[in-house]
Design a protein around this motif. Sequence first.
Motif, mmCIF file in Angstrom:
data_model
loop_
_atom_site.group_PDB
_atom_site.id
_atom_site.type_symbol
_atom_site.label_atom_id
_atom_site.label_comp_id
_atom_site.label_asym_id
_atom_site.label_seq_id
_atom_site.Cartn_x
_atom_site.Cartn_y
_atom_site.Cartn_z
ATOM 1 N N GLN A 66 28.092 34.751 35.469
ATOM 2 C CA GLN A 66 28.829 34.287 34.291
ATOM 3 C C GLN A 66 30.261 34.810 34.276
ATOM 4 O OE1 GLN A 66 27.268 35.479 30.468
ATOM 5 N NE2 GLN A 66 28.900 34.480 29.347
ATOM 6 N N LYS A 67 30.419 36.114 34.368
ATOM 7 C CA LYS A 67 31.723 36.737 34.131
ATOM 8 C C LYS A 67 32.652 36.742 35.345
ATOM 9 C CE LYS A 67 30.682 38.049 29.881
ATOM 10 N NZ LYS A 67 31.382 37.538 28.689
ATOM 11 N N ARG A 68 32.097 36.510 36.538
ATOM 12 C CA ARG A 68 32.896 36.535 37.776
ATOM 13 C C ARG A 68 33.706 37.824 37.882
ATOM 14 N NH1 ARG A 68 33.335 31.261 40.013
ATOM 15 N NH2 ARG A 68 34.578 32.266 41.660
ATOM 16 N N ALA A 69 33.026 38.947 37.661
ATOM 17 C CA ALA A 69 33.702 40.239 37.541
ATOM 18 C C ALA A 69 34.441 40.635 38.811
ATOM 19 C CB ALA A 69 32.687 41.318 37.157
ATOM 20 N N SER A 70 33.867 40.367 39.976
ATOM 21 C CA SER A 70 34.550 40.721 41.231
ATOM 22 C C SER A 70 35.835 39.922 41.399
ATOM 23 C CB SER A 70 33.622 40.500 42.426
ATOM 24 O OG SER A 70 32.539 41.392 42.400
ATOM 25 N N ASP A 71 35.802 38.659 40.975
ATOM 26 C CA ASP A 71 37.014 37.837 41.039
ATOM 27 C C ASP A 71 38.085 38.356 40.079
ATOM 28 O OD1 ASP A 71 36.001 36.162 42.951
ATOM 29 O OD2 ASP A 71 35.226 34.702 41.525
ATOM 30 N N VAL A 72 37.644 38.891 38.932
ATOM 31 C CA VAL A 72 38.594 39.509 38.005
ATOM 32 C C VAL A 72 39.264 40.700 38.675
ATOM 33 C CG1 VAL A 72 38.845 40.777 35.833
ATOM 34 C CG2 VAL A 72 37.375 38.759 35.930
ATOM 35 N N ALA A 73 38.481 41.538 39.341
ATOM 36 C CA ALA A 73 39.036 42.717 40.018
ATOM 37 C C ALA A 73 40.023 42.303 41.103
ATOM 38 C CB ALA A 73 37.901 43.550 40.606
ATOM 39 N N LYS A 74 39.671 41.276 41.867
ATOM 40 C CA LYS A 74 40.582 40.804 42.917
ATOM 41 C C LYS A 74 41.855 40.216 42.322
ATOM 42 C CE LYS A 74 36.902 39.854 46.261
ATOM 43 N NZ LYS A 74 36.183 38.811 47.027
ATOM 44 N N ALA A 75 41.714 39.485 41.234
ATOM 45 C CA ALA A 75 42.884 38.896 40.575
ATOM 46 C C ALA A 75 43.798 39.987 40.040
ATOM 47 C CB ALA A 75 42.441 37.972 39.444
ATOM 48 N N PHE A 76 43.205 41.017 39.460
ATOM 49 C CA PHE A 76 44.001 42.147 38.955
ATOM 50 C C PHE A 76 44.737 42.846 40.102
ATOM 51 C CE2 PHE A 76 41.855 43.388 34.655
ATOM 52 C CZ PHE A 76 42.270 42.168 34.133
ATOM 53 N N CYS A 77 44.066 43.043 41.225
ATOM 54 C CA CYS A 77 44.708 43.687 42.374
ATOM 55 C C CYS A 77 45.899 42.875 42.851
ATOM 56 C CB CYS A 77 43.696 43.860 43.510
ATOM 57 S SG CYS A 77 42.446 45.140 43.236
ATOM 58 N N ARG A 78 45.734 41.577 42.876
ATOM 59 C CA ARG A 78 46.833 40.726 43.323
ATOM 60 C C ARG A 78 48.009 40.785 42.357
ATOM 61 N NH1 ARG A 78 46.776 34.153 44.485
ATOM 62 N NH2 ARG A 78 49.053 34.022 44.766
ATOM 63 N N VAL A 79 47.732 40.779 41.059
ATOM 64 C CA VAL A 79 48.802 40.830 40.062
ATOM 65 C C VAL A 79 49.627 42.105 40.201
ATOM 66 C CG1 VAL A 79 49.243 41.180 37.596
ATOM 67 C CG2 VAL A 79 47.826 39.262 38.344
ATOM 68 N N VAL A 80 48.951 43.254 40.247
ATOM 69 C CA VAL A 80 49.701 44.518 40.275
ATOM 70 C C VAL A 80 50.449 44.701 41.594
ATOM 71 C CG1 VAL A 80 48.188 45.637 38.608
ATOM 72 C CG2 VAL A 80 47.665 45.844 41.057
ATOM 73 N N LYS A 81 50.027 44.000 42.645
ATOM 74 C CA LYS A 81 50.746 44.039 43.915
ATOM 75 C C LYS A 81 51.986 43.142 43.882
ATOM 76 C CE LYS A 81 46.857 44.848 47.109
ATOM 77 N NZ LYS A 81 46.043 44.215 48.199
ATOM 78 N N GLU A 82 51.836 41.945 43.302
ATOM 79 C CA GLU A 82 52.883 40.928 43.398
ATOM 80 C C GLU A 82 53.867 40.939 42.245
ATOM 81 O OE1 GLU A 82 51.289 37.046 44.088
ATOM 82 O OE2 GLU A 82 49.940 37.709 45.696
ATOM 83 N N ILE A 83 53.480 41.518 41.111
ATOM 84 C CA ILE A 83 54.359 41.489 39.932
ATOM 85 C C ILE A 83 54.708 42.915 39.537
ATOM 86 C CG2 ILE A 83 54.668 40.656 37.568
ATOM 87 C CD1 ILE A 83 52.443 38.628 38.079
ATOM 88 N N PRO A 84 55.905 43.371 39.858
ATOM 89 C CA PRO A 84 56.302 44.731 39.476
ATOM 90 C C PRO A 84 56.256 44.914 37.965
ATOM 91 C CG PRO A 84 57.844 43.774 41.055
ATOM 92 C CD PRO A 84 56.955 42.663 40.607
ATOM 93 N N GLY A 85 55.907 46.113 37.535
ATOM 94 C CA GLY A 85 55.874 46.392 36.101
ATOM 95 C C GLY A 85 54.614 45.914 35.420
ATOM 96 N N THR A 86 53.526 45.798 36.173
ATOM 97 C CA THR A 86 52.241 45.439 35.577
ATOM 98 C C THR A 86 51.192 46.505 35.907
ATOM 99 O OG1 THR A 86 51.613 44.112 37.514
ATOM 100 C CG2 THR A 86 52.667 42.961 35.668
ATOM 101 N N GLU A 87 50.209 46.637 35.004
ATOM 102 C CA GLU A 87 49.069 47.527 35.213
ATOM 103 C C GLU A 87 47.810 46.777 34.797
ATOM 104 O OE1 GLU A 87 49.462 51.123 32.994
ATOM 105 O OE2 GLU A 87 51.297 51.766 34.028
ATOM 106 N N ALA A 88 46.652 47.258 35.288
ATOM 107 C CA ALA A 88 45.392 46.595 34.937
ATOM 108 C C ALA A 88 44.263 47.611 34.841
ATOM 109 C CB ALA A 88 45.048 45.533 35.976
ATOM 110 N N VAL A 89 43.350 47.366 33.905
ATOM 111 C CA VAL A 89 42.184 48.230 33.736
ATOM 112 C C VAL A 89 40.957 47.368 33.456
ATOM 113 C CG1 VAL A 89 42.639 48.578 31.262
ATOM 114 C CG2 VAL A 89 41.232 50.236 32.504
ATOM 115 N N ILE A 90 39.830 47.790 34.002
ATOM 116 C CA ILE A 90 38.558 47.089 33.808
ATOM 117 C C ILE A 90 37.579 48.045 33.135
ATOM 118 C CG2 ILE A 90 36.561 46.067 34.962
ATOM 119 C CD1 ILE A 90 38.476 45.106 37.165
#
Length: 404
Positions: A178-202
């Motif tokens: 349902q939640k696609r949690a691993s995809d969320v983690a991968k998406a967060f990793c990509r964001v913090v790599k590609e967009i400076p000034g971002t952070e993510a927490v799960i």
Amino acid sequence: TAWIKRLLPFLKEKGIEARILFIAANTSNLPAFNEFIKMGFACKLIPWELFWEEKIRSIIKDIKEFPPDVFIPNYFPVASYVNFWIKKAGIPSIIVLHNDNEMHHALVDEFAGSNDDLNVAAIAGVSKMITKMALDKNIGNVKISCIPCGTPVSNQVSNFKEGDTLKLIYAGRLNEEQKRASDVAKAFCRVVKEIPGTEAVIYGNGGSLKNILSIIEQEGNGFPIKYGGVLKSDDVISHFLMNHVFVLLSNYEGIPISLMEAMGCGLVPVCTSIRSGVTELIDHNQNGMLVNDRGDEFVSAIRILKNDPNRWNEFSIAARKKIVNEYKDEIVYNKWMELIKEIALQNTYHGILEIPALKELKKFEINKSFQLTDKRMPSWELVPFYKAKNFLGRIKRKLFFSAA
């Protein structure tokens, strides 16, 4: 249980008492169960490892001892089947539909269908889409109502301005189907790599936790992404207020409580465009953003918010307004109170409730969609083997938790 923790105290203040039956693992480590006890509610545990037939008998025995005006089996199929026996005794039932999945569709087919002996008095859908599904399927003259779960609204709001780090948060169950949690983690990793000034927490717990920790370690190593643990219900709002964007990339939902809580705090939601719940809460590019993938489109949405604080602020104000006007807890809880009182008028309990024999229950047929949710009792000679297996499993879990 978040919605029940808020709903039941409200009803109690209005003179509606509740007794809570927990269908859960037979262990003392049940936070919600213990919390309800501390809140002063009468609670009883029905062990999950019992066979379907044993659960039916346990629930009916409790109802016979403490007969309610209305029985609410929530979305549990086994508890919903209890309606077959208590309805004959004059006790009405209300089923709650929480999700847009096969099991919840089957609940409507089974308990608002052509078999009047099974039909409940009412069904409450948490989203407009789920409620419409129930209305379209309903051929059993069952009352169908739309009642979202509701949420308290924080007096404080999140704030984001030029130069701030944009902080993303996911909080919920950690599963894949349902939640696609691993995809969320991968998406967060990509964001913090590609967009400076971002952070993510799960935040959260579930079967995907080990995989998520591995993804963060391998793909997010050295970048501002972390696993924050499990949030207690009392701490959810304070943690939301430390962030700016709430992310939900599910395959399906009912109407997500965590999303409502976040929007009530002024967080801007970025979610997958699914048909139930999410699209009722989010008006795309007005109070949040809907995306069709967990890759480029998701990253693009986060980049837009990071680069345009004014747009983030417009969305934030509109998101909070949506919750205040339509989903605030008191608005929703009054709907529940009205429904319970209406259905309670149908109660004609005469004090006689027969507890079905195991022989009768073993012959009882259930919808095939529910056959994976509960174990049916095997032939008599195999019952001791299964009981011993469950007992050893319980001992193993206790040893594991004590060692941890």
